[in-house]
Design an enzyme around this catalytic site. Sequence first.
Site, mmCIF file in Angstrom:
data_model
loop_
_atom_site.group_PDB
_atom_site.id
_atom_site.type_symbol
_atom_site.label_atom_id
_atom_site.label_comp_id
_atom_site.label_asym_id
_atom_site.label_seq_id
_atom_site.Cartn_x
_atom_site.Cartn_y
_atom_site.Cartn_z
ATOM 1 N N SER A 89 0.797 -1.237 0.000
ATOM 2 C CA SER A 89 0.000 0.000 0.000
ATOM 3 C C SER A 89 0.825 1.279 0.000
ATOM 4 C CB SER A 89 -0.949 0.022 1.203
ATOM 5 O OG SER A 89 -2.010 -0.878 1.018
ATOM 6 N N LYS A 115 0.473 3.508 -2.992
ATOM 7 C CA LYS A 115 -0.659 4.422 -3.150
ATOM 8 C C LYS A 115 -0.232 5.882 -3.081
ATOM 9 C CE LYS A 115 -3.663 0.948 -1.002
ATOM 10 N NZ LYS A 115 -4.446 0.574 0.190
ATOM 11 N N TYR A 165 -3.506 -2.282 -10.421
ATOM 12 C CA TYR A 165 -3.412 -2.021 -8.979
ATOM 13 C C TYR A 165 -2.557 -3.077 -8.289
ATOM 14 C CZ TYR A 165 -4.880 -1.874 -4.077
ATOM 15 O OH TYR A 165 -4.885 -1.852 -2.704
ATOM 16 N N TYR A 215 -3.961 3.081 7.871
ATOM 17 C CA TYR A 215 -5.236 2.370 8.011
ATOM 18 C C TYR A 215 -6.078 3.018 9.105
ATOM 19 C CZ TYR A 215 -2.287 -0.807 5.348
ATOM 20 O OH TYR A 215 -1.435 -1.326 4.420
ATOM 21 N N VAL A 256 1.236 -3.696 4.034
ATOM 22 C CA VAL A 256 1.202 -4.964 4.755
ATOM 23 C C VAL A 256 2.411 -5.848 4.448
ATOM 24 C CG1 VAL A 256 -1.298 -4.961 5.018
ATOM 25 C CG2 VAL A 256 -0.258 -6.086 3.019
#
Length: 303
Positions: A63, A66, A188, A239, A257
């Site tokens: 992530s 992103k 993605y 998160y 993660v």
Amino acid sequence: MEWNQVLGRVVEEVAPLRGSGVVADYIPALARVDPARFGIAVADLEGRVRGAGDWETPFSMQSISKVFTLALVLSRGDGTLWNRVGREPSGNAFNSLIQLEHERGIPRNPFINAGALTVTDELISRVGDAGEELLAFLRAESGNPGLRVDEEVAESEVAHGDRNLALTHFMASYGNVRNPVPTVLDQYVRQCSIGMSCRDLALAGRFLAAHGVRRDGSELLTRRQAKRINAIMLTCGTYDAAGEFAYRVGIPGKSGVGGGILAIVPGRCAIAVWSPGLDARGNSVAGVAALDHFTTLTGWSIF
């Protein structure tokens, strides 16, 4: 205190936590990573980088990608992006469907999975191949032309990506996905599966510490845009534990993660840490502790 002393102290302080937490075993390729690994790297505004521990060992950025995809979209103008995704903390799990239904297919922020899928969809519309655009950018900023997608991780994620498929189809049902769902999901997953070391990641993220200026001196983002990405990292980057991260660490950060965290001290440096053992919210146990110690030793919290 010199850099080597700071990093040495951080490694020493987090030693009891190495191996704490659990690896992301819902992605089989990540389940095999040794949870006791730990690395940290710091890149300053001039591009000098220092590290300690396993700082040159590649890991799956997940992530953290992103942040870079969002920057690439914003570098081409905001357009309609902020009509498609919000900028508020979610308070829910990163792959939750509940909030997405309540808010009629508009993700709460660009760093939860649904929001990142929307940003990827936007980048596909602007450049065609979002994954290759991101990989080219990361290679240029890190100075490492050997960066690549880890195909094993990508295949593992596709085989166990039912929730992300559901999120993408759900947003498409509200008209918030403009490209074919399989294309969006594939690109993605590939961007999340890029392998980077702490060294690579700290150098690649340096532009956010440099107020949007790239390695070659060109401007990727305006100072205002860089400030706003850092703000979203602080409020949404870890998160549903962003408040705890701000409380303990006190600088913008984005976790993945795979066990990595990219953190930014605006006007000073970018920091990358990696340790695969995760807490219940998906953040690296030793990584968060390392950043806590780093900002305490240096006094570089933004607060």
